[in-house]
Design a protein around this motif. Structure first.
Motif, mmCIF file in Angstrom:
data_model
loop_
_atom_site.group_PDB
_atom_site.id
_atom_site.type_symbol
_atom_site.label_atom_id
_atom_site.label_comp_id
_atom_site.label_asym_id
_atom_site.label_seq_id
_atom_site.Cartn_x
_atom_site.Cartn_y
_atom_site.Cartn_z
ATOM 1 N N VAL A 164 0.898 -1.309 0.096
ATOM 2 C CA VAL A 164 0.044 -0.009 -0.059
ATOM 3 C C VAL A 164 0.900 1.317 0.186
ATOM 4 O O VAL A 164 0.661 2.030 -0.688
ATOM 5 C CB VAL A 164 -0.913 -0.016 1.256
ATOM 6 C CG1 VAL A 164 -1.683 1.308 1.262
ATOM 7 C CG2 VAL A 164 -2.083 -1.138 1.067
ATOM 8 N N VAL A 176 -2.649 3.557 -7.158
ATOM 9 C CA VAL A 176 -3.652 2.845 -6.237
ATOM 10 C C VAL A 176 -4.811 2.914 -7.028
ATOM 11 O O VAL A 176 -5.673 3.956 -7.219
ATOM 12 C CB VAL A 176 -3.878 3.846 -5.007
ATOM 13 C CG1 VAL A 176 -4.960 2.982 -3.989
ATOM 14 C CG2 VAL A 176 -2.550 3.792 -4.228
ATOM 15 N N THR A 193 -6.702 -2.046 -4.826
ATOM 16 C CA THR A 193 -7.290 -1.937 -3.462
ATOM 17 C C THR A 193 -8.075 -3.185 -2.953
ATOM 18 O O THR A 193 -8.095 -3.631 -1.724
ATOM 19 C CB THR A 193 -8.322 -0.619 -3.247
ATOM 20 O OG1 THR A 193 -7.328 0.638 -3.663
ATOM 21 C CG2 THR A 193 -8.886 -0.526 -1.701
#
Length: 209
Positions: A170, A179, A184
């Motif tokens: 992350v 991202v 995710t």
């Protein structure tokens, strides 16, 4: 006589002579024994007012435990790995990555393998886990089984590594500015499975009362 045998004999003789555990601990620590060694030796005995030390049970590993927890660990690895692999394939299909030049193809073969392995490994794992739970219900002393605790420690360690890896991914993706919804969802899948493993096996580290 081995050092650990000398230590056990000293503790037994000291308790039989009426010395308190704290006095024996201080004497052993003063002679250079480690805190862990002294605690392990003293924890092997208890005092019930009989005038002599009473040995506490020390569960030993056996072949049946080795087979049970060995198969259980392999089945768990197969289940978690293929759940993640199958989940990644489905996420790639349902949430196409806009950064890819073309849609995600070629996942059918991988998904079939994942499903096939899950069909075999998941029932095996659940059966082994139920078997271990039944054995524990009949004999709570099984909580002291060395292989059970080692299995729990290794499982929780690998789950913690998965969570750490997800956190690193992350941070890296955030620094790179990539991202996406697909990324995710994949991270969320890994975190969910790792958290479920930790919740499932945390009692493997509990001692029998």
């Amino acid at each position: 006589m081995k050092p650990q045998e000398q230590l056990a004999a000293f503790v037994q003789d000291g308790l039989r002579a009426g010395h308190k555990a704290d006095v024996l601990r201080a004497a052993l620590l003063a002679e250079g024994w480690s805190q862990a060694e002294v605690s392990a030796a003293l924890d092997g005995w208890s005092d019930h007012g009989l005038g002599l030390p009473v040995p506490r049970p020390q569960t030993q590993a056996n072949g049946q435990d080795a087979v049970l927890y060995g198969l259980m660990f392999v089945a768990l690895l197969a289940v978690t790995y293929n759940l993640v692999d199958l989940g990644f394939d489905l996420i790639a299909i349902w949430l196409p990555d806009p950064l890819q030049d073309r849609p995600y193809f070629g996942a059918t073969q991988s998904m079939r393998w994942s499903v096939a392995l899950l069909v075999v490994a998941l029932p095996l794992f659940l059966w082994l886990d139920r078997r271990a739970a039944r054995a524990l219900g009949k004999d709570p002393g099984q909580r002291r089984a060395p292989l059970r605790r080692k299995f729990g420690v290794l499982t929780l360690f690998l789950a913690a590594l998965a969570l750490l890896g997800a956190a690193v991914a992350v941070v890296y993706a955030g620094l790179m500015g990539v991202v996406t919804a697909q990324f995710t969802a994949k991270v969320a899948l890994v975190v969910t499975i790792a958290a479920l493993v930790i919740a499932w096996f945390r009692d493997f580290l509990e001692e029998a009362g």
